[in-house]
Design an enzyme around this catalytic site. Structure first.
Site, mmCIF file in Angstrom:
data_model
loop_
_atom_site.group_PDB
_atom_site.id
_atom_site.type_symbol
_atom_site.label_atom_id
_atom_site.label_comp_id
_atom_site.label_asym_id
_atom_site.label_seq_id
_atom_site.Cartn_x
_atom_site.Cartn_y
_atom_site.Cartn_z
ATOM 1 N N ASP A 190 -8.712 -5.857 15.784
ATOM 2 C CA ASP A 190 -10.066 -5.663 16.316
ATOM 3 C C ASP A 190 -10.165 -6.169 17.750
ATOM 4 O OD1 ASP A 190 -12.719 -4.886 16.173
ATOM 5 O OD2 ASP A 190 -13.387 -6.835 15.438
ATOM 6 N N GLU A 206 -15.439 3.844 7.864
ATOM 7 C CA GLU A 206 -16.674 3.690 8.644
ATOM 8 C C GLU A 206 -16.437 3.995 10.130
ATOM 9 O OE1 GLU A 206 -15.425 1.404 6.400
ATOM 10 O OE2 GLU A 206 -16.843 1.951 4.820
ATOM 11 N N ASN A 207 -15.227 3.685 10.640
ATOM 12 C CA ASN A 207 -14.924 3.993 12.048
ATOM 13 C C ASN A 207 -15.014 5.491 12.325
ATOM 14 O OD1 ASN A 207 -12.182 1.562 12.302
ATOM 15 N ND2 ASN A 207 -14.349 1.312 12.761
HETATM 16 C C1 FPP Z 1 -10.820 -1.789 16.473
HETATM 17 O O1 FPP Z 1 -11.274 -2.210 17.733
HETATM 18 C C2 FPP Z 1 -9.660 -0.910 16.649
HETATM 19 C C3 FPP Z 1 -9.610 0.381 16.237
HETATM 20 C C4 FPP Z 1 -10.733 1.049 15.559
HETATM 21 C C5 FPP Z 1 -8.414 1.190 16.516
HETATM 22 C C6 FPP Z 1 -7.072 0.510 16.365
HETATM 23 C C7 FPP Z 1 -6.053 1.362 16.981
HETATM 24 C C8 FPP Z 1 -4.959 0.970 17.656
HETATM 25 C C9 FPP Z 1 -4.542 -0.446 17.786
HETATM 26 C C10 FPP Z 1 -4.135 1.969 18.373
HETATM 27 C C11 FPP Z 1 -3.153 2.856 17.738
HETATM 28 C C12 FPP Z 1 -2.889 2.834 16.312
HETATM 29 C C13 FPP Z 1 -1.944 3.628 15.717
HETATM 30 C C14 FPP Z 1 -1.804 3.602 14.257
HETATM 31 C C15 FPP Z 1 -1.060 4.548 16.454
HETATM 32 P P1 FPP Z 1 -12.742 -1.862 18.177
HETATM 33 O O2 FPP Z 1 -12.736 -0.565 18.896
HETATM 34 O O3 FPP Z 1 -13.656 -1.891 16.994
HETATM 35 O O4 FPP Z 1 -13.066 -3.018 19.147
HETATM 36 P P2 FPP Z 1 -14.496 -3.651 19.445
HETATM 37 O O5 FPP Z 1 -14.885 -4.414 18.200
HETATM 38 O O6 FPP Z 1 -14.211 -4.550 20.583
HETATM 39 O O7 FPP Z 1 -15.431 -2.537 19.789
#
Ligand code: FPP
Length: 232
Positions: free
Chosen positions: A17, A64-65
């Protein structure tokens, strides 16, 4: 569902995250944060397996994402395409089997195909297991397993129920790390992490270094895992 009784965690999960906030703090678009997150993830995977972790499960996209804006999702899907086409050969070379859990009907069909190909290509890997949760929700997975049990029409044991989850055959989680400063599970492996040790890092995922990972492992080794029993 076996759990490690050794000092070292056998199965480590990471809720990656903080990509969005990492980018925002740098006045960059959210997608730049996901790209930086992917770069960090690639090195961390290598590092984790080099330190002897046997199972690594990474939360890449929750059910949910999937309601995030189209532009962000399209960018994430492009990263998945890139990963599942260009980063699979090194896994094969290192004997790492890849598995993806989650509802594949929720993601573009071409990515579901790439995932199936990558799983097939790495299926002989016996050294370690790398699992991505994509389009995954722990509650949804438990409901799906309940429905399987109902259609089987017989009472379940903990073991037989665990086999019906999308994580069937995997070990129970020993250590669950969450980056990004929040202290919650966000619907990740609710059943499987029942006795996981938890480690929360204030660092945003793109800034979570190999040394930070090592610190979490060192701390894990000091934990007294009693699984609800009295100390020996
Ligand atoms: C959460 O951070 C992260 C994600 C929803 C995406 C995770 C993806 C990767 C690390 C990249 C690639 C993965 C693969 C499998 C190739 P957030 O966007 O919710 O962060 P925030 O809470 O700061 O908004």
């Amino acid at each position: 569902m076996a759990t490690s009784d050794m000092g070292a965690p056998y199965h480590v999960g990471i809720i990656m995250d903080g990509n969005g906030r990492w980018a925002k703090r740098r006045l960059l678009p959210r997608l730049a944060g996901h790209r930086a997150g992917m770069k960090r993830m690639l090195s961390l995977i290598e590092h984790a397996f080099d330190t002897g972790i046997k199972e690594l499960t990474l939360f890449a996209l929750s059910t949910e994402n999937l309601s995030r804006p189209k532009e962000e999702l399209d960018g994430l899907f492009d990263l998945f395409r890139l990963y599942f086409t260009q980063h699979i050969t090194p896994l094969c070379e290192k004997g790492i089997r890849l598995r993806v859990i989650g509802d594949r009907t929720l993601i573009p069909a071409d990515i579901a195909r790439l995932i199936a190909e990558a799983e097939e290509k790495t299926k002989g890997g016996e050294r370690a297991l790398l699992t991505f949760a994509i389009g995954y929700g722990g509650q949804q997975d438990i409901v799906a397993a309940c429905n399987k049990a109902v259609s089987e029409g017989k009472p379940q044991t903990l073991e037989s129920f665990a086999e019906k989850l999308s994580t069937g055959g995997m070990s129970a989680m020993d250590l669950l790390i969450r980056t990004g400063g929040e202290m919650r599970l966000s619907n990740f492996l609710l059943f499987e992490a029942a006795y996981a040790e938890l480690w929360f890092s204030e660092k945003m995922f793109p800034a979570f270094s190999d040394e930070d990972f090592d610190e979490a492992i060192r701390d894990y080794r000091t934990r007294d895992r009693r699984f609800g029993k009295l100390r020996k």
